[in-house]
Write a protein that holds these residues in place. Structure first.
Motif, PDB file in Angstrom:
ATOM      1  N   SER A   1       6.362   6.375  -5.653  1.00 42.54           N
ATOM      2  CA  SER A   1       5.324   7.009  -4.961  1.00 42.54           C
ATOM      3  C   SER A   1       5.294   6.444  -3.599  1.00 42.54           C
ATOM      4  O   SER A   1       5.349   5.360  -3.171  1.00 42.54           O
ATOM      5  CB  SER A   1       4.115   7.168  -5.428  1.00 42.54           C
ATOM      6  OG  SER A   1       3.501   5.858  -5.518  1.00 42.54           O
TER       7      SER A   1
ATOM      8  N   GLY B   1       2.204   4.246  -3.536  1.00 42.78           N
ATOM      9  CA  GLY B   1       2.325   2.801  -4.203  1.00 42.78           C
ATOM     10  C   GLY B   1       2.924   1.915  -3.136  1.00 42.78           C
ATOM     11  O   GLY B   1       2.733   0.700  -3.143  1.00 42.78           O
TER      12      GLY B   1
ATOM     13  N   HIS C   1       0.327   0.961  -0.647  1.00 52.32           N
ATOM     14  CA  HIS C   1      -0.734   0.050  -1.417  1.00 52.32           C
ATOM     15  C   HIS C   1      -0.060  -1.342  -1.351  1.00 52.32           C
ATOM     16  O   HIS C   1      -1.000  -2.408  -1.193  1.00 52.32           O
ATOM     17  CB  HIS C   1      -0.974   0.489  -2.667  1.00 52.32           C
ATOM     18  CG  HIS C   1      -1.985  -0.156  -3.386  1.00 52.32           C
ATOM     19  ND1 HIS C   1      -3.386  -0.287  -3.014  1.00 52.32           N
ATOM     20  CD2 HIS C   1      -1.859  -1.218  -4.447  1.00 52.32           C
ATOM     21  CE1 HIS C   1      -3.985  -1.353  -3.884  1.00 52.32           C
ATOM     22  NE2 HIS C   1      -3.146  -1.681  -4.835  1.00 52.32           N
TER      23      HIS C   1
ATOM     24  N   TRP D   1       0.294   9.269  -6.491  1.00 53.42           N
ATOM     25  CA  TRP D   1      -0.576   8.270  -5.814  1.00 53.42           C
ATOM     26  C   TRP D   1      -0.656   8.557  -4.375  1.00 53.42           C
ATOM     27  O   TRP D   1       0.637   8.444  -3.618  1.00 53.42           O
ATOM     28  CB  TRP D   1       0.236   6.722  -5.985  1.00 53.42           C
ATOM     29  CG  TRP D   1      -0.619   5.607  -5.373  1.00 53.42           C
ATOM     30  CD1 TRP D   1      -1.442   5.659  -4.444  1.00 53.42           C
ATOM     31  CD2 TRP D   1      -0.488   4.310  -6.142  1.00 53.42           C
ATOM     32  NE1 TRP D   1      -1.938   4.559  -4.546  1.00 53.42           N
ATOM     33  CE2 TRP D   1      -1.478   3.573  -5.240  1.00 53.42           C
ATOM     34  CE3 TRP D   1       0.364   3.726  -7.048  1.00 53.42           C
ATOM     35  CZ2 TRP D   1      -1.525   2.407  -5.692  1.00 53.42           C
ATOM     36  CZ3 TRP D   1       0.106   2.308  -7.393  1.00 53.42           C
ATOM     37  CH2 TRP D   1      -0.908   1.571  -6.730  1.00 53.42           C
TER      38      TRP D   1
ATOM     39  N   VAL E   1      -7.924   8.515  -5.750  1.00 51.12           N
ATOM     40  CA  VAL E   1      -7.314   7.247  -6.272  1.00 51.12           C
ATOM     41  C   VAL E   1      -7.995   6.165  -5.548  1.00 51.12           C
ATOM     42  O   VAL E   1      -7.475   4.758  -5.692  1.00 51.12           O
ATOM     43  CB  VAL E   1      -5.837   7.239  -6.224  1.00 51.12           C
ATOM     44  CG1 VAL E   1      -5.320   8.119  -7.094  1.00 51.12           C
ATOM     45  CG2 VAL E   1      -5.513   7.252  -4.873  1.00 51.12           C
TER      46      VAL E   1
ATOM     47  N   ARG F   1      -2.223   5.012 -12.309  1.00 49.55           N
ATOM     48  CA  ARG F   1      -1.619   6.505 -11.956  1.00 49.55           C
ATOM     49  C   ARG F   1      -0.984   7.299 -12.874  1.00 49.55           C
ATOM     50  O   ARG F   1      -0.366   6.618 -13.898  1.00 49.55           O
ATOM     51  CB  ARG F   1      -0.900   6.333 -10.722  1.00 49.55           C
ATOM     52  CG  ARG F   1      -1.472   5.129  -9.654  1.00 49.55           C
ATOM     53  CD  ARG F   1      -2.647   5.930  -8.967  1.00 49.55           C
ATOM     54  NE  ARG F   1      -3.460   5.026  -7.898  1.00 49.55           N
ATOM     55  CZ  ARG F   1      -4.544   4.296  -8.159  1.00 49.55           C
ATOM     56  NH1 ARG F   1      -5.235   4.597  -9.251  1.00 49.55           N
ATOM     57  NH2 ARG F   1      -4.990   3.478  -7.202  1.00 49.55           N
TER      58      ARG F   1
END
Length: 373
Positions: A299, A302, A305, A342, A353, A363
């Motif tokens: 994703s 991710g 993040h 995500w 999220v 997720r």
């Protein structure tokens, strides 16, 4: 469904257990999920439903869905009060078929599982860690019929019956478990389910589990050993040369027949490249010749993040690891694509999220695949 049709199969640790509904760190209420399901109005559960409605899996495993014995207050309440009700403009989604059963989490045992010298029957001495029976349960939702008489569960399978089970010892080599505990210890921290699902004239076996986190222990690393062998159960189950020792909760022995079509799903609390799992734990599945592992789900969220982590795009949990898996058998499937739900920080869906209270610290992971002869 025709043989050329595509199935979307998913797994989601949805954090729908009482710890996520406790107020300001107060005591856990085992009835919290049932009460919130009845209302149809809980914001976290509505977000969970919206995520499911956006991804629209045909078959879905939910981890950490507290076990509720009355389906009308549990699985059916979730389906009717949340999933079938459109969330934020999304069309509702129906799952006419579901499977839910007891788990070991919070189930009192007469054993000293945490090794403190006292068999308390709760928390660390439950057959699976949990504050009450049914915490961290599982739920399978399906648009296709479930062959309930052929469902197999391995909740009561004893760890010591696994040939070559990993030993749990103190640093000086002394056994960590007393003999009564060693002989009475169940392998599965929640349960292992083989759920046959009938799609047209074909059957797929959904192999669902949620092994214990390989942490929260001492130098004996008992949870890492248990996590490894919980994962190994499926590796042996799908191999007719290794599965003869297995016996399910109804007394049926052995594993899957050769060339069976299956999908392994769940939060396995193990990564091949990050975390504290026992060496080689998840590799028992990722390196298994009977399992397809590509394409690896990923994703942009991710990656967003964890921008400095080369594995960030493959993460399935907010605490930065790939631990949730949808792994189809090598035979019987042609994989089309896979992914992780995500949204990025810039997305309007980031609200879904933002944190564990918004939905979960995990997720939803999905896979599209075509049934083949």
């Amino acid at each position: 469904m025709t043989p050329s049709s595509t199935l979307r199969i998913a797994t989601f640790n949805a954090s729908m257990e009482a710890g996520n509904y406790a107020v300001d760190g107060g005591p856990l209420d085992p009835s919290a999920l049932a009460r919130n399901l009845a209302s149809g109005a809980h914001p976290q559960i509505r977000n969970i439903a919206e995520i499911i409605q956006r991804v629209r899996p045909d078959i879905l495993l939910l981890n950490e869905f507290d076990y509720i014995d009355d389906p009308g207050a549990g699985a059916e309440a979730f389906i009717h009060h949340y999933l079938k009700v459109g969330q934020k403009g999304q069309p509702g989604i129906d799952y006419p078929y579901y499977y839910c059963a007891p788990v070991n989490a919070g189930e009192p045992s007469p054993l000293d599982i945490d090794g403190d010298g006292v068999a308390s029957g709760t928390l660390g001495d439950a057959y699976g860690f949990g504050a009450y029976p049914g915490q961290y349960g599982m739920l399978v939702l399906s648009r296709y019929p479930i062959d309930h008489p052929r469902v197999r569960t391995f909740r009561q399978f004893l760890w010591h019956r696994m040939p070559g089970a990993l030993p749990v010892t103190h640093p000086d080599g002394r056994p960590f478990y007393d003999e009564a505990t060693r002989l009475g210890m169940r392998l599965s921290s929640k349960s292992h389910w083989d759920v046959p699902i009938v799609v047209g004239e074909q059957t797929l076996h959904l192999l669902a589990a949620h092994p214990t986190p390989p942490v929260f222990h001492g130098p004996e690393k008992r949870n890492a050993a248990r996590n490894h062998d919980e994962i190994r159960l499926w590796a042996d189950y799908i191999d007719p040369q290794k599965s003869a020792y297995l016996e399910d909760d109804k007394g049926q022995k052995g594993g899957l027949a050769a060339a069976s079509r299956f999908v392994i799903v769940g939060d396995y609390n193990a990564s091949a490249v990050e975390g504290d799992s026992y060496p080689g734990a998840i590799e028992q599945l990722l390196h298994h010749p009977g399992i397809q592992v590509d394409p690896v789900p990923g994703s942009d969220g991710g990656r967003d993040h964890s921008p400095d982590n080369p594995y960030g795009a493959q993460h399935t949990a907010a605490w930065r690891a790939r631990v949730d898996y949808v792994l189809p058998s090598s035979c019987g499937w042609r994989v089309i694509q896979s992914g992780v739900f995500w949204p990025t920080r810039r997305s309007r869906l980031q609200r879904l999220v933002a944190n564990r209270q918004a939905s979960s610290d995990h997720r939803l992971v999905w896979l599209d695949a075509v049934l083949t002869p």
